[in-house]
Design an enzyme around this catalytic site. Structure first.
Site, PDB file in Angstrom:
ATOM      1  N   GLY A 193       0.925  -1.188   0.081  1.00 50.90           N
ATOM      2  CA  GLY A 193      -0.025  -0.007   0.178  1.00 50.90           C
ATOM      3  C   GLY A 193       0.897   1.317  -0.107  1.00 50.90           C
ATOM      4  O   GLY A 193       2.082   1.180   0.307  1.00 50.90           O
ATOM      5  N   GLN A 241       3.051   9.842   1.334  1.00 53.99           N
ATOM      6  CA  GLN A 241       4.362   9.324   1.398  1.00 53.99           C
ATOM      7  C   GLN A 241       5.183   9.461   0.265  1.00 53.99           C
ATOM      8  O   GLN A 241       6.472   9.245   0.224  1.00 53.99           O
ATOM      9  CB  GLN A 241       4.083   7.591   1.300  1.00 53.99           C
ATOM     10  CG  GLN A 241       3.573   7.295   2.678  1.00 53.99           C
ATOM     11  CD  GLN A 241       3.402   5.667   2.797  1.00 53.99           C
ATOM     12  OE1 GLN A 241       2.252   5.177   2.201  1.00 53.99           O
ATOM     13  NE2 GLN A 241       4.393   5.113   3.039  1.00 53.99           N
ATOM     14  N   CYS A 263       5.728  -0.211   7.055  1.00 56.63           N
ATOM     15  CA  CYS A 263       5.388   0.998   6.234  1.00 56.63           C
ATOM     16  C   CYS A 263       6.668   1.415   5.676  1.00 56.63           C
ATOM     17  O   CYS A 263       7.911   1.226   6.021  1.00 56.63           O
ATOM     18  CB  CYS A 263       5.150   2.008   7.232  1.00 56.63           C
ATOM     19  SG  CYS A 263       4.736   3.526   6.442  1.00 56.63           S
ATOM     20  N   LEU A 264       6.534   1.621   4.053  1.00 52.96           N
ATOM     21  CA  LEU A 264       7.595   1.893   3.208  1.00 52.96           C
ATOM     22  C   LEU A 264       8.320   3.396   3.702  1.00 52.96           C
ATOM     23  O   LEU A 264       9.477   3.395   3.454  1.00 52.96           O
ATOM     24  CB  LEU A 264       7.152   2.160   1.791  1.00 52.96           C
ATOM     25  CG  LEU A 264       6.551   0.922   1.256  1.00 52.96           C
ATOM     26  CD1 LEU A 264       5.970   1.236  -0.172  1.00 52.96           C
ATOM     27  CD2 LEU A 264       7.665   0.012   0.982  1.00 52.96           C
ATOM     28  N   HIS A 323      -4.346   1.258   7.631  1.00 55.10           N
ATOM     29  CA  HIS A 323      -3.178   1.954   7.548  1.00 55.10           C
ATOM     30  C   HIS A 323      -2.991   2.937   6.770  1.00 55.10           C
ATOM     31  O   HIS A 323      -2.356   4.135   6.940  1.00 55.10           O
ATOM     32  CB  HIS A 323      -2.173   0.538   7.346  1.00 55.10           C
ATOM     33  CG  HIS A 323      -0.548   1.183   7.215  1.00 55.10           C
ATOM     34  ND1 HIS A 323       0.466   0.656   7.799  1.00 55.10           N
ATOM     35  CD2 HIS A 323      -0.050   2.133   6.434  1.00 55.10           C
ATOM     36  CE1 HIS A 323       1.527   1.260   7.911  1.00 55.10           C
ATOM     37  NE2 HIS A 323       1.544   2.111   6.691  1.00 55.10           N
ATOM     38  N   GLU A 324      -3.382   2.710   5.673  1.00 54.33           N
ATOM     39  CA  GLU A 324      -3.188   3.809   4.334  1.00 54.33           C
ATOM     40  C   GLU A 324      -4.057   5.201   4.838  1.00 54.33           C
ATOM     41  O   GLU A 324      -3.628   6.206   4.589  1.00 54.33           O
ATOM     42  CB  GLU A 324      -3.433   3.492   3.024  1.00 54.33           C
ATOM     43  CG  GLU A 324      -2.560   2.304   2.502  1.00 54.33           C
ATOM     44  CD  GLU A 324      -1.259   2.550   2.731  1.00 54.33           C
ATOM     45  OE1 GLU A 324      -0.772   3.612   2.755  1.00 54.33           O
ATOM     46  OE2 GLU A 324      -0.584   1.730   2.971  1.00 54.33           O
ATOM     47  N   HIS A 367      -2.411   7.206   7.181  1.00 61.28           N
ATOM     48  CA  HIS A 367      -1.258   8.303   6.535  1.00 61.28           C
ATOM     49  C   HIS A 367      -2.113   9.598   6.160  1.00 61.28           C
ATOM     50  O   HIS A 367      -1.573  10.544   6.134  1.00 61.28           O
ATOM     51  CB  HIS A 367      -0.966   7.653   5.345  1.00 61.28           C
ATOM     52  CG  HIS A 367       0.359   6.639   5.592  1.00 61.28           C
ATOM     53  ND1 HIS A 367       1.476   7.238   6.158  1.00 61.28           N
ATOM     54  CD2 HIS A 367       0.660   5.538   5.269  1.00 61.28           C
ATOM     55  CE1 HIS A 367       2.322   6.104   6.237  1.00 61.28           C
ATOM     56  NE2 HIS A 367       1.633   5.142   5.734  1.00 61.28           N
TER      57      HIS A 367
END
Ligand code: ZN
Length: 151
Positions: free
Chosen positions: A46, A51, A88-89, A130-131, A134
């Site tokens: 995701g 991000q 997480c990236l 999660h997204e 963000h």
């Protein structure tokens, strides 16, 4: 193919509340495509627009069942509880255990401006939560009850 640089924890942009997309312009479609490229390149499941430094309410997800694109996503229903590990990236080398809803129903627009309703459980439910976090400037480490260094 266009791959963006992924912004990492410590950057202000990850803490801003993202703005609603008022109109789906060709730039938004391009953004979605480039976000998918970036997510696949980074081997993520995701990615949210903040991000890559863009504070718009746009997320992409692919947990292995094909790409999901969500513009202005909202969780309209949630059910149950699930305690599982995630990463997480934007926070490389860290995983953490986060309690989230086990099932969610999410609504958001696709690139054509059509309202989609997604009933998710398992990894997809976790990724959606999660997204969407963000977009509020929330990172999983804020919610994790345990974190681990993985690398
Ligand atoms: Zn993340």
């Amino acid at each position: 193919m266009s791959v963006y640089q992924i912004v990492e924890i410590g950057s202000e942009v990850l803490r801003e509340k993202a703005k609603e997309v008022k109109e789906i312009t060709p730039n938004i479609v391009k953004l979605l495509e480039n976000m998918l490229d970036t997510m696949y390149e980074a081997d993520g499941v995701g990615l949210a627009a903040p991000q890559i430094g863009i504070t718009k309410r746009v997320v992409v997800i692919d947990v292995g069942d094909g790409p999901v694109e969500l513009i202005n996503p909202v969780i309209i229903e949630q059910e149950g509880e699930s305690d599982d590990s995630e990463g997480c990236l934007s926070i490389p080398g860290v995983t953490g255990d986060v309690i989230r809803a086990a099932k969610v129903t999410v609504q958001g627009l696709n690139r054509k401006g059509e309202l989609q309703t997604i009933k998710a459980d398992g990894l997809l439910a976790r990724a959606c939560q999660h997204e969407i976090d963000h977009l509020e400037g929330i990172l999983f480490v804020d919610k994790a009850h345990k974190t681990h260094r993985s690398r």
